[in-house]
Design a protein around this motif. Structure first.
Motif, PDB file in Angstrom:
ATOM      1  N   SER A  95      32.574  43.894  40.288  1.00  0.00           N
ATOM      2  CA  SER A  95      31.800  44.912  39.578  1.00  0.00           C
ATOM      3  C   SER A  95      31.686  46.185  40.408  1.00  0.00           C
ATOM      4  O   SER A  95      31.839  47.298  39.891  1.00  0.00           O
ATOM      5  CB  SER A  95      30.405  44.369  39.242  1.00  0.00           C
ATOM      6  OG  SER A  95      30.488  43.237  38.404  1.00  0.00           O
ATOM      7  N   VAL A  96      31.416  46.031  41.699  1.00  0.00           N
ATOM      8  CA  VAL A  96      31.312  47.192  42.586  1.00  0.00           C
ATOM      9  C   VAL A  96      32.664  47.898  42.692  1.00  0.00           C
ATOM     10  O   VAL A  96      32.747  49.131  42.586  1.00  0.00           O
ATOM     11  CB  VAL A  96      30.812  46.773  43.982  1.00  0.00           C
ATOM     12  CG1 VAL A  96      30.921  47.938  44.971  1.00  0.00           C
ATOM     13  CG2 VAL A  96      29.369  46.284  43.905  1.00  0.00           C
ATOM     14  N   ASP A  97      33.723  47.121  42.879  1.00  0.00           N
ATOM     15  CA  ASP A  97      35.061  47.710  43.014  1.00  0.00           C
ATOM     16  C   ASP A  97      35.460  48.464  41.745  1.00  0.00           C
ATOM     17  O   ASP A  97      36.021  49.563  41.809  1.00  0.00           O
ATOM     18  CB  ASP A  97      36.094  46.618  43.310  1.00  0.00           C
ATOM     19  CG  ASP A  97      35.960  46.048  44.717  1.00  0.00           C
ATOM     20  OD1 ASP A  97      35.272  46.676  45.549  1.00  0.00           O
ATOM     21  OD2 ASP A  97      36.535  44.972  44.975  1.00  0.00           O
ATOM     22  N   LYS A  98      35.163  47.872  40.589  1.00  0.00           N
ATOM     23  CA  LYS A  98      35.520  48.510  39.320  1.00  0.00           C
ATOM     24  C   LYS A  98      34.732  49.799  39.124  1.00  0.00           C
ATOM     25  O   LYS A  98      35.264  50.794  38.615  1.00  0.00           O
ATOM     26  CB  LYS A  98      35.261  47.548  38.158  1.00  0.00           C
ATOM     27  CG  LYS A  98      35.793  48.039  36.817  1.00  0.00           C
ATOM     28  CD  LYS A  98      35.725  46.934  35.768  1.00  0.00           C
ATOM     29  CE  LYS A  98      36.358  47.381  34.461  1.00  0.00           C
ATOM     30  NZ  LYS A  98      36.389  46.276  33.462  1.00  0.00           N
ATOM     31  N   THR A  99      33.470  49.784  39.542  1.00  0.00           N
ATOM     32  CA  THR A  99      32.641  50.981  39.429  1.00  0.00           C
ATOM     33  C   THR A  99      33.219  52.110  40.278  1.00  0.00           C
ATOM     34  O   THR A  99      33.282  53.268  39.844  1.00  0.00           O
ATOM     35  CB  THR A  99      31.196  50.672  39.871  1.00  0.00           C
ATOM     36  OG1 THR A  99      30.679  49.606  39.071  1.00  0.00           O
ATOM     37  CG2 THR A  99      30.299  51.886  39.696  1.00  0.00           C
ATOM     38  N   ILE A 100      33.654  51.773  41.480  1.00  0.00           N
ATOM     39  CA  ILE A 100      34.272  52.770  42.357  1.00  0.00           C
ATOM     40  C   ILE A 100      35.572  53.283  41.757  1.00  0.00           C
ATOM     41  O   ILE A 100      35.846  54.495  41.751  1.00  0.00           O
ATOM     42  CB  ILE A 100      34.520  52.174  43.760  1.00  0.00           C
ATOM     43  CG1 ILE A 100      33.184  51.874  44.449  1.00  0.00           C
ATOM     44  CG2 ILE A 100      35.356  53.120  44.618  1.00  0.00           C
ATOM     45  CD1 ILE A 100      33.317  51.117  45.760  1.00  0.00           C
ATOM     46  N   GLN A 101      36.379  52.369  41.218  1.00  0.00           N
ATOM     47  CA  GLN A 101      37.667  52.750  40.631  1.00  0.00           C
ATOM     48  C   GLN A 101      37.493  53.699  39.447  1.00  0.00           C
ATOM     49  O   GLN A 101      38.350  54.548  39.187  1.00  0.00           O
ATOM     50  CB  GLN A 101      38.427  51.498  40.190  1.00  0.00           C
ATOM     51  CG  GLN A 101      38.928  50.642  41.343  1.00  0.00           C
ATOM     52  CD  GLN A 101      39.414  49.273  40.890  1.00  0.00           C
ATOM     53  OE1 GLN A 101      39.485  48.979  39.688  1.00  0.00           O
ATOM     54  NE2 GLN A 101      39.736  48.415  41.851  1.00  0.00           N
ATOM     55  N   MET A 102      36.382  53.570  38.730  1.00  0.00           N
ATOM     56  CA  MET A 102      36.146  54.439  37.579  1.00  0.00           C
ATOM     57  C   MET A 102      35.563  55.789  37.977  1.00  0.00           C
ATOM     58  O   MET A 102      35.259  56.614  37.119  1.00  0.00           O
ATOM     59  CB  MET A 102      35.241  53.732  36.563  1.00  0.00           C
ATOM     60  CG  MET A 102      35.968  52.661  35.776  1.00  0.00           C
ATOM     61  SD  MET A 102      35.012  52.016  34.370  1.00  0.00           S
ATOM     62  CE  MET A 102      33.796  51.040  35.233  1.00  0.00           C
ATOM     63  N   GLY A 103      35.403  56.002  39.270  1.00  0.00           N
ATOM     64  CA  GLY A 103      35.017  57.325  39.740  1.00  0.00           C
ATOM     65  C   GLY A 103      33.539  57.569  39.927  1.00  0.00           C
ATOM     66  O   GLY A 103      33.117  58.716  40.112  1.00  0.00           O
ATOM     67  N   PHE A 104      32.727  56.525  39.903  1.00  0.00           N
ATOM     68  CA  PHE A 104      31.296  56.704  40.141  1.00  0.00           C
ATOM     69  C   PHE A 104      31.048  57.006  41.617  1.00  0.00           C
ATOM     70  O   PHE A 104      31.721  56.463  42.498  1.00  0.00           O
ATOM     71  CB  PHE A 104      30.520  55.449  39.745  1.00  0.00           C
ATOM     72  CG  PHE A 104      30.349  55.264  38.260  1.00  0.00           C
ATOM     73  CD1 PHE A 104      29.209  55.722  37.615  1.00  0.00           C
ATOM     74  CD2 PHE A 104      31.327  54.630  37.513  1.00  0.00           C
ATOM     75  CE1 PHE A 104      29.046  55.544  36.253  1.00  0.00           C
ATOM     76  CE2 PHE A 104      31.176  54.445  36.148  1.00  0.00           C
ATOM     77  CZ  PHE A 104      30.033  54.910  35.513  1.00  0.00           C
TER      78      PHE A 104
END
Length: 254
Positions: A88-97
């Motif tokens: 979840s954290v990695d995906k959030t970072i990947q989406m540019g947050f």
């Protein structure tokens, strides 16, 4: 009888270490009480799960104050299995947050709480109305909770805005919170008032729907109804007063 989840735990080996860990992050017993109110089971949570999750947030650059906020407001998310939490954290970072912004915490929370299948199903619903993946991610970045709405609520809201109001799906994507309002009580009545004014040339097409949907009833009445009652007397037909005399923009417009 108390919380059954706590009955089998060891005070010295489980509850006290967990309490001490939480206390270092949220400072006060009052905040710990708020956490327990939302998640009574947290004192029985394995610290080998919770500690790495909290450490991961810090390593990602999340400020301590935001980590505390997550523990207080979204304690279930911090108790997720480490692999799910990391994804979840990695995906959030990947989406540019940006980890230094509060929206990062909200996005991680949503991704922790939603299954991969549910995420894909909702992506498909938004795509069905012509939104690109880039636009969907942009909507999620603007308001992460748009992915917590039910598929039915997303569908009904998008159908009205796109089919009834003839608005581009991109307008909704730029203001996804518009999907959160009650369709019958707020969205339809107000949009019909706006459509009359647009058709008559009194207002231009709105690039964001949230500007008039977020107004209080009196604010909307004053700006979009009373201001035009002399030019468009028929617009008063859309007003109803309930028994408490609270002004409501009604849905009686045909």
């Amino acid at each position: 009888m108390g919380n059954p989840a706590l009955l089998g735990g060891s005070i010295e080996k489980q509850f006290i270490p967990c309490y001490n860990f939480l206390k270092t992050l949220v400072d006060s017993d009052e905040n710990i009480a708020r956490i327990l109110k939302r998640s009574p089971r947290i004192l029985s949570c394995n610290l080998k799960v919770m500690e790495p999750n909290v450490e991961l947030l810090g390593e990602a650059g999340v400020p301590e104050s935001f980590i505390s906020y997550m523990l207080i407001h979204f304690p279930h998310s911090v108790q997720m299995k480490c692999d799910k939490f990391k994804r979840s954290v990695d995906k959030t970072i990947q989406m540019g947050f940006d980890p230094s912004r509060m929206m990062f915490i909200r996005a991680v929370h949503v991704l922790c709480e939603i299954s991969d299948q549910a995420w894909e199903n909702k992506i498909k619903v938004y795509r069905r109305f012509g939104l690109s993946d880039t636009e969907i991610v942009s909507a999620f970045r603007s308001h992460p909770l748009c992915m917590r709405l039910s598929e039915e609520k997303i569908t009904r809201g998008m159908e009205f805005y796109v089919n009834e109001m003839s608005w581009s799906p991109a307008i909704v994507a730029r203001s996804p919170v518009a999907l959160f309002y009650n369709l019958e009580r707020r969205i339809i009545p107000r949009c019909r008032v706006i459509k009359i004014l647009m058709d008559k040339g009194f207002v231009k097409e709105y690039s964001t729907v949230i500007s008039f949907l977020s107004m209080t009833d009196p604010q909307f009445l004053t700006k979009f109804v009373l201001n035009y009652k002399n030019d468009l007397p028929e617009i008063m037909d859309v007003i109803m007063l309930d028994r408490s005399r609270r002004i409501i923009v009604g849905s009686c417009l045909k």
